[in-house]
Write a protein that holds these residues in place. Sequence first.
Motif, short mmCIF file in Angstrom:
data_model
loop_
_atom_site.label_atom_id
_atom_site.label_comp_id
_atom_site.label_asym_id
_atom_site.label_seq_id
_atom_site.Cartn_x
_atom_site.Cartn_y
_atom_site.Cartn_z
N ARG A 1 67.87 28.07 48.86
CA ARG A 1 67.31 27.01 48.01
C ARG A 1 66.67 25.95 48.89
O ARG A 1 67.27 25.47 49.85
CB ARG A 1 68.44 26.38 47.18
CG ARG A 1 68.06 25.15 46.42
CD ARG A 1 67.57 25.47 45.08
NE ARG A 1 67.04 24.26 44.45
CZ ARG A 1 66.62 24.22 43.23
NH1 ARG A 1 66.66 25.30 42.50
NH2 ARG A 1 66.13 23.12 42.73
N TRP A 2 65.43 25.59 48.53
CA TRP A 2 64.71 24.52 49.24
C TRP A 2 63.76 23.84 48.28
O TRP A 2 62.85 24.46 47.75
CB TRP A 2 63.95 25.11 50.42
CG TRP A 2 63.19 24.11 51.22
CD1 TRP A 2 63.70 23.05 51.92
CD2 TRP A 2 61.77 24.07 51.42
NE1 TRP A 2 62.69 22.35 52.55
CE2 TRP A 2 61.50 22.98 52.26
CE3 TRP A 2 60.72 24.87 50.98
CZ2 TRP A 2 60.20 22.65 52.66
CZ3 TRP A 2 59.44 24.54 51.39
CH2 TRP A 2 59.19 23.45 52.22
N ASP A 3 64.00 22.57 48.04
CA ASP A 3 63.13 21.78 47.17
C ASP A 3 62.08 21.07 48.00
O ASP A 3 62.31 20.68 49.15
CB ASP A 3 63.95 20.75 46.39
CG ASP A 3 64.87 21.39 45.36
OD1 ASP A 3 64.59 22.53 44.93
OD2 ASP A 3 65.86 20.74 44.97
N ILE A 4 60.92 20.89 47.39
CA ILE A 4 59.80 20.20 48.03
C ILE A 4 59.57 18.90 47.27
O ILE A 4 59.38 18.91 46.05
CB ILE A 4 58.53 21.08 47.98
CG1 ILE A 4 58.77 22.41 48.68
CG2 ILE A 4 57.33 20.33 48.58
CD1 ILE A 4 57.70 23.46 48.43
N ARG A 5 59.58 17.80 48.00
CA ARG A 5 59.33 16.48 47.41
C ARG A 5 58.03 15.95 48.03
O ARG A 5 57.95 15.75 49.24
CB ARG A 5 60.50 15.54 47.68
CG ARG A 5 61.76 16.08 47.02
CD ARG A 5 62.96 15.18 47.16
NE ARG A 5 64.16 15.83 46.70
CZ ARG A 5 64.49 16.10 45.45
NH1 ARG A 5 63.67 15.76 44.48
NH2 ARG A 5 65.62 16.71 45.15
N LEU A 6 57.02 15.77 47.18
CA LEU A 6 55.69 15.42 47.66
C LEU A 6 55.56 13.98 48.12
O LEU A 6 54.69 13.67 48.93
CB LEU A 6 54.65 15.73 46.59
CG LEU A 6 54.55 17.21 46.20
CD1 LEU A 6 53.59 17.40 45.04
CD2 LEU A 6 54.14 18.05 47.40
N GLN A 7 56.42 13.10 47.61
CA GLN A 7 56.40 11.68 47.98
C GLN A 7 57.77 11.08 47.67
O GLN A 7 58.61 11.73 47.06
CB GLN A 7 55.38 10.89 47.15
CG GLN A 7 53.94 11.16 47.44
CD GLN A 7 53.05 10.29 46.56
OE1 GLN A 7 53.30 10.12 45.38
NE2 GLN A 7 52.02 9.73 47.16
N GLY A 8 57.92 9.83 48.03
CA GLY A 8 59.10 9.07 47.61
C GLY A 8 60.34 9.35 48.44
O GLY A 8 60.28 9.86 49.56
N LYS A 9 61.48 9.01 47.84
CA LYS A 9 62.76 9.17 48.51
C LYS A 9 62.95 10.66 48.87
O LYS A 9 62.70 11.53 48.07
CB LYS A 9 63.89 8.72 47.58
CG LYS A 9 65.26 8.74 48.23
CD LYS A 9 66.31 8.25 47.25
CE LYS A 9 67.72 8.25 47.76
NZ LYS A 9 68.13 9.16 48.75
N ASP A 10 63.38 10.89 50.09
CA ASP A 10 63.60 12.25 50.61
C ASP A 10 62.33 13.11 50.63
O ASP A 10 62.39 14.33 50.50
CB ASP A 10 64.71 12.96 49.82
CG ASP A 10 66.04 12.23 49.92
OD1 ASP A 10 66.34 11.71 51.00
OD2 ASP A 10 66.76 12.20 48.93
#
Length: 170
Positions: free
Chosen positions: A154-163
Motif C-alpha cells: 500500500r502506498w498513497d500519493i498526496r499531491l500537496q499539503g500535509k504529508d
Amino acid sequence: GPFFHVRLKWDDGNKVAFDQPANQIKLTGSVYDGAGTLVTDALIETWQPDQTGKVPIAGSSAKPYGYGRSVTDGDGRYCIETVMPGACIGPSGEKYAPQIHVTVFARGLLKAVRTRVFLASAEAIKDDPMAHAAGARVATLIAAPDPKQPALWRWDIRLQGKDETAFIEA
C-alpha cells in the motif's frame, strides 16, 4: 479536462510484463489532492527493473517490459500488478534499493510529477540516493506491505499539503 484517465487509459496497462515473472505483487493506494480529497481521474505510470535489478530494454511482448499504467477509480484508488523489483546499480556504481519509478498525471497539474516508491524498509533504503534526496520526507516514499497479504503493498500519493509525497524535480 485534461482527461488523462480517459484518453490515456491502456487496457491491461496495470499488469506489468516481464520475461521471467516471479514474486508477483500488487501495489495499490489512493491519490489525494491538497485538500485531502480523493482524485478520481488521475493516471499513474510506473517503470521498474525486474526482480534481479536488471533494467528492461526490449521484449517480445506487445507491451514494453517493466512499464505499467493505471487510472484511479471512482474512489481514487489505483492498482499495479507487477513483480517485486530487485535492487540495482546506477551508472556511476550507486546502489538503489528495490523501487518503482512513478509518474502522476492529474487535473490541476501543469506538468506530470515524478517520484519513486520504495518496496523496502526505511533501514534498507538508508543508503539509496533518492532516499537521501527526499530528506525528512522519505517516509512519503515507502510502501507498506499488508501484514495479512505479503504480496500486497500500500502506498498513497498526496499531491500537496500535509504529508505531500516527495517529488523529483525534472
